[in-house]
Design an enzyme around this catalytic site. Structure first.
Site, PDB file in Angstrom:
ATOM      1  N   GLU A 125     -19.358 -25.132  20.977  1.00  0.00           N
ATOM      2  CA  GLU A 125     -20.543 -24.290  20.936  1.00  0.00           C
ATOM      3  C   GLU A 125     -21.816 -25.122  21.047  1.00  0.00           C
ATOM      4  O   GLU A 125     -21.849 -26.277  20.627  1.00  0.00           O
ATOM      5  CB  GLU A 125     -20.579 -23.503  19.613  1.00  0.00           C
ATOM      6  N   CYS A 138     -28.980 -27.488  19.855  1.00  0.00           N
ATOM      7  CA  CYS A 138     -27.988 -28.020  18.915  1.00  0.00           C
ATOM      8  C   CYS A 138     -26.702 -28.212  19.705  1.00  0.00           C
ATOM      9  O   CYS A 138     -26.145 -27.245  20.243  1.00  0.00           O
ATOM     10  CB  CYS A 138     -27.790 -27.039  17.757  1.00  0.00           C
ATOM     11  N   CYS A 145     -13.464 -30.394  14.134  1.00  0.00           N
ATOM     12  CA  CYS A 145     -13.987 -31.484  13.313  1.00  0.00           C
ATOM     13  C   CYS A 145     -12.922 -31.902  12.306  1.00  0.00           C
ATOM     14  O   CYS A 145     -12.205 -31.055  11.770  1.00  0.00           O
ATOM     15  CB  CYS A 145     -15.257 -31.036  12.579  1.00  0.00           C
ATOM     16  N   CYS A 149     -14.889 -30.293   5.596  1.00  0.00           N
ATOM     17  CA  CYS A 149     -15.768 -29.730   4.569  1.00  0.00           C
ATOM     18  C   CYS A 149     -15.417 -28.250   4.393  1.00  0.00           C
ATOM     19  O   CYS A 149     -15.458 -27.482   5.364  1.00  0.00           O
ATOM     20  CB  CYS A 149     -17.227 -29.889   4.976  1.00  0.00           C
ATOM     21  N   CYS A 152     -17.501 -25.147   5.781  1.00  0.00           N
ATOM     22  CA  CYS A 152     -17.881 -25.194   7.190  1.00  0.00           C
ATOM     23  C   CYS A 152     -16.779 -24.627   8.066  1.00  0.00           C
ATOM     24  O   CYS A 152     -15.619 -25.053   7.981  1.00  0.00           O
ATOM     25  CB  CYS A 152     -18.175 -26.641   7.582  1.00  0.00           C
ATOM     26  N   CYS A 379     -21.961 -23.176  13.038  1.00  0.00           N
ATOM     27  CA  CYS A 379     -21.078 -23.744  14.047  1.00  0.00           C
ATOM     28  C   CYS A 379     -19.626 -23.417  13.760  1.00  0.00           C
ATOM     29  O   CYS A 379     -19.160 -23.515  12.633  1.00  0.00           O
ATOM     30  CB  CYS A 379     -21.263 -25.256  14.100  1.00  0.00           C
TER      31      CYS A 379
END
Length: 393
Positions: A125, A138, A145, A149, A152, A379
């Site tokens: 994205e 952004c 990822c 976390c 997220c 995100c």
């Protein structure tokens, strides 16, 4: 009453059992390599690639001008190239890297989020945002990822793979073209800022991201010619990479996703804290400021009853001031929760107390303007929603 909620990795954040905890991952699920692209090389590298293919090296200057200055990748529009070899030249250094899967707008057309499909089906994205004095993109540096976390959406996807420099830069070219062509409300504008705050941990894809930084700030036609001060690299705290970035000679802004000033909480909230503690991270950030002269941004997502206590604001101020004055700027961010999540934003009252505490201690603080909250702005949310719909078909 000082309520304290502890982080968990329970549903809907993705746990398989109540005692589960986030797991870091630096190993990509997919190792496919993106097609070689002009943006993967500096100008001399582009010339060498053309020469190796039996083509004149000076065509690299022409291709670079089309891509970085005119934001063009269509061979038919490259009238300065020989008609008989345009397709060959473009096929060699301008392969198609991104294809739009979805686009949604918010903020009366001033914000547009794109979902891009890459050559191997991976999705990333980017978000293009128009402000009164700037237009910011952004950008994503990884598909998924591995930092895990728990609050997220991207962190809960796991790491699919690193992006190539070309895949990062093509997001920028598309955004710059959209801004130029008036795709945002308010008419044509110029892309001025790029922030590496999209999907992925930029410093976990270090070599590629450094290459992308060069393409962003190198003068046209070698790059886009953006000001280094208008480029921001975010990290959850890969301390050795922060130290390395400080020596690259590119004074881009460093943004540290801190989210807790104490190891007791941050160990659970940001799993990489198990390797590099708050003190080590802030020392590295301060050293970055000393080396580059660029003030560091401290990103802090305010989560209700989790990390938004006044005493934590005081601890954060004490930690920053212990290293010096004026070297850091704190950006409290009202959390943009993932759908169905147990994580929610702080109350306006607690948010204001947090901010006031920092400012009272002489710490520059600005509440981040959260864009796109009505379009799955955080995100990973759009990618997750699209993937869910595809599975339901």
């Amino acid at each position: 009453m000082n309520i304290q909620v502890r982080p968990t990795d329970q549903a809907p954040e993705g746990a398989t059992h109540p005692g589960a905890r986030p797991k870091l991952s630096f190993q990509a699920k997919r190792r496919g390599k993106a097609p070689t692209h002009l943006a993967d090389f500096d100008l001399s590298g582009r010339k060498a690639a053309l020469k190796e293919a039996g083509l004149p090296a000076f065509r690299a200057d022409q291709l670079s001008r089309h891509f970085f200055t005119h934001l063009n990748v269509s061979p038919e529009q490259m009238s300065d190239l020989p008609a008989g070899s345009r397709e060959k030249i473009c096929g060699l250094l301008l392969p198609k890297l991104t294809e739009q899967s979805a686009a949604i707008s918010a903020d009366d057309g001033r914000t547009v989020k794109h979902l891009w499909q890459l050559f191997d089906g991976a999705q990333v994205e980017s978000v293009l945002m128009r402000y009164p004095s700037r237009t910011t993109l952004c950008v994503s540096s990884q598909a998924g990822c591995g930092m895990a976390c728990p609050f997220c959406a991207t962190g809960q996807m796991g790491l699919t793979r690193n992006l190539s420099t070309g895949e990062i830069i093509d997001q920028v070219r598309r955004a710059a073209r959209a801004a130029r062509d008036g795709k945002l409300a308010g008419g044509p504008t110029r892309l001025t800022n790029v922030v590496f705050m999209g999907m992925g941990e930029p410093l976990a894809n270090y070599k590629t991201v450094v290459g992308a930084l060069h393409r962003l700030i190198d003068p046209a036609p070698e790059g886009f010619g953006l000001s280094a001060r208008n480029v921001t690299v975010s990290t959850v705290g890969l301390v050795p990479a922060i130290k390395k970035l400080a020596q690259e000679g590119m004074p881009v802004t460093l943004a540290v996703s801190l989210h807790a000033p104490d190891d007791n909480l941050r160990d659970d909230l940001i799993p990489i804290n198990s390797r590099w503690k708050v003190g080590e991270l802030l020392d590295a950030a301060y050293s970055y400021f000393q080396t580059t002269g660029r003030r560091v941004s401290i990103e802090y997502a305010l989560i209700k009853n989790m990390n938004d206590h006044a005493w934590r604001a005081q601890l954060l101020a004490d930690e920053l001031n212990a290293r010096g004055r004026g070297w850091a700027h704190v950006n409290p961010i009202p959390l943009n929760p993932t759908p169905g999540s147990i994580w929610t934003a702080s109350s306006k009252k607690d948010q204001q107390v947090f901010v006031d505490t920092l400012r009272r201690n002489g710490v520059a603080t600005t509440i981040r303007d959260t864009r796109g909250s009505d379009i799955d702005g955080a995100c990973g949310q759009l990618a997750t929603a699209v993937q869910k719909k595809m599975k339901e078909r």
